[in-house]
Structures are given as structure tokens and as C-alpha cells.
Scaffold this motif. Structure first.
Motif, PDB file in Angstrom:
ATOM      1  N   GLY A   1      11.846  -4.124  -0.874  1.00 46.54           N
ATOM      2  CA  GLY A   1      13.149  -3.562  -1.153  1.00 46.54           C
ATOM      3  C   GLY A   1      12.955  -2.157  -1.675  1.00 46.54           C
ATOM      4  O   GLY A   1      12.815  -1.206  -0.902  1.00 46.54           O
ATOM      5  N   GLY A   2      12.861  -1.995  -3.004  1.00 39.68           N
ATOM      6  CA  GLY A   2      12.616  -0.675  -3.574  1.00 39.68           C
ATOM      7  C   GLY A   2      11.155  -0.285  -3.503  1.00 39.68           C
ATOM      8  O   GLY A   2      10.274  -1.119  -3.279  1.00 39.68           O
ATOM      9  N   HIS A   3      10.907   1.003  -3.728  1.00 42.33           N
ATOM     10  CA  HIS A   3       9.529   1.501  -3.705  1.00 42.33           C
ATOM     11  C   HIS A   3       8.726   0.980  -4.895  1.00 42.33           C
ATOM     12  O   HIS A   3       7.495   1.112  -4.915  1.00 42.33           O
ATOM     13  CB  HIS A   3       9.523   3.030  -3.689  1.00 42.33           C
ATOM     14  CG  HIS A   3       8.306   3.601  -3.044  1.00 42.33           C
ATOM     15  ND1 HIS A   3       8.026   4.949  -3.038  1.00 42.33           N
ATOM     16  CD2 HIS A   3       7.276   3.022  -2.382  1.00 42.33           C
ATOM     17  CE1 HIS A   3       6.891   5.169  -2.398  1.00 42.33           C
ATOM     18  NE2 HIS A   3       6.421   4.009  -1.997  1.00 42.33           N
ATOM     19  N   ASP A   4       9.391   0.378  -5.870  1.00 40.32           N
ATOM     20  CA  ASP A   4       8.678  -0.237  -6.983  1.00 40.32           C
ATOM     21  C   ASP A   4       7.715  -1.317  -6.511  1.00 40.32           C
ATOM     22  O   ASP A   4       6.746  -1.644  -7.206  1.00 40.32           O
ATOM     23  CB  ASP A   4       9.674  -0.842  -7.972  1.00 40.32           C
ATOM     24  CG  ASP A   4      10.701  -1.737  -7.291  1.00 40.32           C
ATOM     25  OD1 ASP A   4      10.583  -2.970  -7.355  1.00 40.32           O
ATOM     26  OD2 ASP A   4      11.643  -1.189  -6.686  1.00 40.32           O
ATOM     27  N   HIS A   5       7.927  -1.857  -5.322  1.00 37.79           N
ATOM     28  CA  HIS A   5       7.067  -2.940  -4.827  1.00 37.79           C
ATOM     29  C   HIS A   5       5.647  -2.461  -4.489  1.00 37.79           C
ATOM     30  O   HIS A   5       4.739  -3.290  -4.366  1.00 37.79           O
ATOM     31  CB  HIS A   5       7.702  -3.612  -3.611  1.00 37.79           C
ATOM     32  CG  HIS A   5       8.882  -4.456  -3.960  1.00 37.79           C
ATOM     33  ND1 HIS A   5       8.776  -5.720  -4.512  1.00 37.79           N
ATOM     34  CD2 HIS A   5      10.215  -4.199  -3.870  1.00 37.79           C
ATOM     35  CE1 HIS A   5       9.971  -6.213  -4.731  1.00 37.79           C
ATOM     36  NE2 HIS A   5      10.872  -5.310  -4.350  1.00 37.79           N
ATOM     37  N   ILE A   6       5.465  -1.160  -4.348  1.00 34.88           N
ATOM     38  CA  ILE A   6       4.097  -0.705  -4.102  1.00 34.88           C
ATOM     39  C   ILE A   6       3.232  -0.873  -5.344  1.00 34.88           C
ATOM     40  O   ILE A   6       2.002  -0.979  -5.245  1.00 34.88           O
ATOM     41  CB  ILE A   6       4.060   0.759  -3.609  1.00 34.88           C
ATOM     42  CG1 ILE A   6       2.691   1.049  -2.959  1.00 34.88           C
ATOM     43  CG2 ILE A   6       4.347   1.744  -4.742  1.00 34.88           C
ATOM     44  CD1 ILE A   6       2.581   2.373  -2.275  1.00 34.88           C
ATOM     45  N   TYR A   7       3.846  -0.931  -6.508  1.00 34.85           N
ATOM     46  CA  TYR A   7       3.088  -1.115  -7.747  1.00 34.85           C
ATOM     47  C   TYR A   7       2.314  -2.440  -7.756  1.00 34.85           C
ATOM     48  O   TYR A   7       1.106  -2.446  -8.030  1.00 34.85           O
ATOM     49  CB  TYR A   7       4.024  -0.996  -8.947  1.00 34.85           C
ATOM     50  CG  TYR A   7       3.418  -1.433 -10.256  1.00 34.85           C
ATOM     51  CD1 TYR A   7       2.536  -0.616 -10.964  1.00 34.85           C
ATOM     52  CD2 TYR A   7       3.728  -2.687 -10.797  1.00 34.85           C
ATOM     53  CE1 TYR A   7       1.986  -1.033 -12.169  1.00 34.85           C
ATOM     54  CE2 TYR A   7       3.188  -3.100 -11.996  1.00 34.85           C
ATOM     55  CZ  TYR A   7       2.306  -2.274 -12.672  1.00 34.85           C
ATOM     56  OH  TYR A   7       1.756  -2.700 -13.857  1.00 34.85           O
ATOM     57  N   PRO A   8       2.923  -3.590  -7.456  1.00 30.25           N
ATOM     58  CA  PRO A   8       2.134  -4.826  -7.392  1.00 30.25           C
ATOM     59  C   PRO A   8       1.037  -4.784  -6.333  1.00 30.25           C
ATOM     60  O   PRO A   8      -0.039  -5.365  -6.528  1.00 30.25           O
ATOM     61  CB  PRO A   8       3.169  -5.902  -7.055  1.00 30.25           C
ATOM     62  CG  PRO A   8       4.470  -5.335  -7.480  1.00 30.25           C
ATOM     63  CD  PRO A   8       4.359  -3.855  -7.272  1.00 30.25           C
ATOM     64  N   LEU A   9       1.287  -4.092  -5.222  1.00 34.43           N
ATOM     65  CA  LEU A   9       0.242  -3.968  -4.201  1.00 34.43           C
ATOM     66  C   LEU A   9      -0.946  -3.177  -4.731  1.00 34.43           C
ATOM     67  O   LEU A   9      -2.107  -3.580  -4.559  1.00 34.43           O
ATOM     68  CB  LEU A   9       0.819  -3.291  -2.947  1.00 34.43           C
ATOM     69  CG  LEU A   9      -0.194  -2.955  -1.840  1.00 34.43           C
ATOM     70  CD1 LEU A   9      -0.890  -4.216  -1.336  1.00 34.43           C
ATOM     71  CD2 LEU A   9       0.487  -2.221  -0.686  1.00 34.43           C
TER      72      LEU A   9
END
Length: 301
Positions: free
Chosen positions: A117-125
């Protein structure tokens, strides 16, 4: 004698075996291909953006599944992140996503496609990849740096959030950046240098010069925040970009990454596509599926 009615429905059903959807498996495969669907856009809301990108991963995946299967394509495993916004805090959802990704990466996928969804999801990756304690080189296509200095995390903070926790582990190349989309504080240096290419340079320079120097031990992540693309091809985002990079440049960047990742795992992240603002042709989702398609042809290691 009555003539038989041609059974076109059966003919169309027979074509299902020719679609990428027929490659889907129920369990992850060693050295296989994986798609991770993070259907959540709370980070966008916390950043003041428009809701709807939580539907983006599934919309993109639907287009991927309908593409033509080729004989060289390996099996494809899809994992969906299930969350309960009313029950979970934002930080706990990020931690859960990180654990899920870590579990899948233990299988050593040849291609890992992260749809968020948001670009915040790259953080867990990035957090999951950091377990390998190897330097991560991120090439991010975006209008925004996503390095806001806000103390609370959201879709505009992932790179600074990761850098604060893992100083020196990331090298960040930012492509398509616009001054009007970033405050002065977002340009504040990270613990490692951040290369920034504005829209004009991204469009005019050769893709080889836009990518960082790569060695055998680097983990390379290609990240696309869909608002980095020009509104003529990508209107379905929270913050429409009236002067984003062209689809031709986007395909050139993705194809270059495909070429340089033949002997190493590929990590792709596509974020912030909002199908609520796409048109009836689903042109945005179709474009994103097209960017991903060559990676489905990548042979397993």
C-alpha cells in the motif's frame, strides 16, 4: 438435424492453463519466485494521503495473473499479509510484516516481488534483508525522498527510519525527485551518502549511470513509489505527479535491473498504486504488471 451451438465458454476456460495464474503454488519453493501482497495503507493515512492504496497490491496481482505463461517460467508463490487495523498498532503491523518476509526469504527466492500500500512497507523489507548483515543498495524511483524527520513513522519516513536503526547498512539512490515535493529537512544527510537525481537528470541520463556501483556481495532493491511516474501513465496515486518520469524510462530502469540481477536474487518493491483513482481500463495496474513481467521469466538459480 439441429446444429450444435459452439461452446465458446469451454474454449475460453481452456486458456486458463496459458496464464501466469496456472503457475501459482500453495507452498513457497526453494529458489523460486514469490509475490508478497501487503494490503494495508495506514502509513499513507498517517502521512496525510488519500486512502485506497490498500487495494493496490491485489489489483496489480490480478493483472499479473492474467498475463501469458511461458514455458521457461518457474512456479510462483503468493503470500498475503493479513492485518487487523482496529486491533494492531502501526509498529506491530510493521514487525509482523518483517517476520513474514524473513520467513519467506529463508527459502532463498530468486525473485521477491513486494507489492505494498504505502511506501512505508519497504521498511519491513529492508529490515528483513538486514538480517543478512550485508550492505543494501536501494534504487528508489519517486517524487519524494521519503526521508521525513518526523519522530513517528508513516509512508514518508521509511528510509530515515531504517537508517536510524541500521546506520551505514544502506546506500540510497533517489531517482525522479522534485523540489516541490520535499521540504528542506528531508534533504538532511543520512549516515551514508544519498545520491539524488531530479526528474530532468533521471530522464536524460543513461540507466547505467543512474545505478550505483555493484559488487558480488551487495543486496540490490529496486523500489518504485508509483507517484514517481508521470500522471499521463499513472494517475492512480495519492499525490499525482504532473511531471514524473516517462514509462519508457521506467521500463529501461527495470530492464537494467533485470540484466544485472541474473546471477543474484532480485528484490522488487512497488508501492502506492491506488486503484480507486485509476480509469476503467486499469491502465496503471497494467503498466505495473508489465514492469514486473520480465522478472517472471528469470530463471531460478
Amino acid at each position: 438435424m439441429a446444429s450444435q451451438t459452439p461452446d465458446y465458454s469451454a474454449q475460453l476456460k481452456g486458456r486458463r492453463a496459458d496464464k501466469v495464474s496456472s503457475l501459482l503454488t500453495k507452498t513457497p519453493q526453494q529458489n523460486g519466485h514469490m509475490v508478497f501482497l501487503a494490503n494495508d495503507d495506514e502509513g499513507v493515512r498517517l502521512n496525510g494521503g488519500r486512502r485506497g492504496s490498500e487495494f493496490g497490491p491485489q489489483a496489480i496481482f490480478n493483472q499479473i495473473k492474467n498475463l501469458s505463461k511461458r514455458s521457461v517460467m518457474p512456479p510462483l508463490y503468493a503470500h498475503t499479509l493479513h492485518s487487523s487495523p482496529a486491533m494492531e498498532s502501526f509498529s506491530s503491523k510493521q514487525a509482523k510484516e518483517q517476520r513474514d518476509i524473513e520467513s519467506l526469504l529463508e527459502q532463498g527466492p530468486s525473485v521477491f516481488i513486494h507489492l505494498g500500500g504505502g511506501h512505508d512497507h519497504i521498511y519491513p523489507l529492508l529490515k528483513a534483508l538486514a538480517k543478512n548483515e550485508r550492505r543494501i543498495k536501494v534504487v528508489n524511483i519517486d517524487a519524494h525522498l521519503d526521508t521525513r524527520t518526523d519522530p513517528l513513522p508513516h509512508s514518508g519516513t521509511p528510509f530515515r527510519q531504517f537508517d536510524r536503526e541500521h546506520p551505514g547498512m544502506m546506500e540510497l539512490t533517489q531517482l525522479g525527485i522534485h523540489p516541490y515535493a520535499n521540504t528542506d529537512s528531508t534533504f538532511t544527510e543520512l549516515s551514508t551518502p544519498m545520491r539524488i537525481f531530479n526528474w530532468q537528470k533521471t530522464e536524460s541520463m543513461d540507466v547505467v549511470d543512474l545505478f550505483p556501483q555493484i559488487n558480488d556481495h551487495d543486496q540490490i532493491v529496486l523500489s518504485l513509489d508509483c507517484d514517481g511516474l508521470d500522471s499521463s501513465v499513472m494517475e492512480a496515486v495519492s499525490a499525482v505527479n504532473h511531471l514524473g518520469i516517462s514509462k519508457e524510462k521506467a521500463f529501461a530502469l527495470f530492464n537494467h535491473y533485470w540484466n544485472i540481477s541474473q546471477n543474484r536474487p532480485s528484490y522488487l518493491g512497488l508501492y502506492e498504486y491506488n486503484p480507486l483513482y485509476d480509469n476503467l481500463s486499469n491502465k496503471g495496474a497494467r503498466l505495473l504488471a508489465g514492469l514486473i513481467y520480465p522478472f517472471l521469466l528469470k530463471e531460478t538459480r
